[in-house]
Write a protein that holds these residues in place. Structure first.
Motif, PDB file in Angstrom:
ATOM      1  N   VAL A  58      -9.176  -3.600  -8.935  1.00  0.00           N
ATOM      2  CA  VAL A  58      -9.173  -2.587  -7.882  1.00  0.00           C
ATOM      3  C   VAL A  58      -8.782  -3.280  -6.580  1.00  0.00           C
ATOM      4  O   VAL A  58      -9.458  -4.202  -6.129  1.00  0.00           O
ATOM      5  N   VAL A  59      -7.675  -2.835  -5.983  1.00  0.00           N
ATOM      6  CA  VAL A  59      -7.201  -3.375  -4.716  1.00  0.00           C
ATOM      7  C   VAL A  59      -7.414  -2.291  -3.663  1.00  0.00           C
ATOM      8  O   VAL A  59      -6.899  -1.180  -3.793  1.00  0.00           O
TER       9      VAL A  59
ATOM     10  N   CYS B 236       0.857  -1.184   0.000  1.00  0.00           N
ATOM     11  CA  CYS B 236       0.000   0.000   0.000  1.00  0.00           C
ATOM     12  C   CYS B 236       0.892   1.233   0.000  1.00  0.00           C
ATOM     13  O   CYS B 236       1.806   1.348   0.825  1.00  0.00           O
ATOM     14  N   ASP B 237       0.625   2.172  -0.899  1.00  0.00           N
ATOM     15  CA  ASP B 237       1.417   3.396  -0.977  1.00  0.00           C
ATOM     16  C   ASP B 237       1.174   4.318   0.211  1.00  0.00           C
ATOM     17  O   ASP B 237       2.057   5.071   0.604  1.00  0.00           O
ATOM     18  N   ALA B 238      -0.004   4.268   0.788  1.00  0.00           N
ATOM     19  CA  ALA B 238      -0.348   5.194   1.860  1.00  0.00           C
ATOM     20  C   ALA B 238       0.171   4.752   3.225  1.00  0.00           C
ATOM     21  O   ALA B 238       0.755   5.554   3.958  1.00  0.00           O
TER      22      ALA B 238
ATOM     23  N   GLY C   3      -8.178   2.207   3.392  1.00  0.00           N
ATOM     24  CA  GLY C   3      -9.098   2.865   2.473  1.00  0.00           C
ATOM     25  C   GLY C   3      -8.501   3.274   1.148  1.00  0.00           C
ATOM     26  O   GLY C   3      -9.212   3.703   0.250  1.00  0.00           O
ATOM     27  N   THR C   4      -7.195   3.156   1.002  1.00  0.00           N
ATOM     28  CA  THR C   4      -6.539   3.533  -0.244  1.00  0.00           C
ATOM     29  C   THR C   4      -6.817   2.499  -1.317  1.00  0.00           C
ATOM     30  O   THR C   4      -6.764   1.309  -1.059  1.00  0.00           O
ATOM     31  N   GLN C   5      -7.116   2.982  -2.521  1.00  0.00           N
ATOM     32  CA  GLN C   5      -7.379   2.085  -3.641  1.00  0.00           C
ATOM     33  C   GLN C   5      -6.277   2.198  -4.683  1.00  0.00           C
ATOM     34  O   GLN C   5      -5.759   3.293  -4.923  1.00  0.00           O
TER      35      GLN C   5
END
Length: 95
Positions: free
Chosen positions: A81-82, A58-60, A87-89
């Protein structure tokens, strides 16, 4: 110079493997730390991260994503869509 880049790539691969193992064992904080270190190594050596690494992190929040455990994976029109627990998509195309 070329040797340094190969060392950095090998270290990124090793950190990815360690993050996968830690996430599989349920140690999410340790996996997150491995992901952060791998990103830092890539930044310092001006390298891109491997596709497999990008798709499973996850980038966030820097979590190592495990489908149906801490990530939801859905197929939409022409893309995957991951969604991370934070909550980051992320969207990736497919044919």
């Amino acid at each position: 110079m070329a040797d340094e880049i190969e060392i950095a790539r090998e270290r990124i691969r090793r950190l990815h493997d360690l993050a996968r193992e830690a996430a599989g064992d349920g140690n999410d904080e340790r996996a997150r730390e491995y992901v952060r270190r791998a990103r830092r190594v890539a930044e310092r050596n001006r390298l891109g991260l491997p596709r497999r690494f990008k798709r499973f992190t996850c980038d966030a929040c820097d979590a190592y994503l495990r489908p149906s455990v801490n990530a939801r994976v859905r197929l939409r029109d022409g893309h995957v869509v991951v969604t991370c627990d934070c909550g980051t998509q992320a969207r990736y195309p497919y044919e």
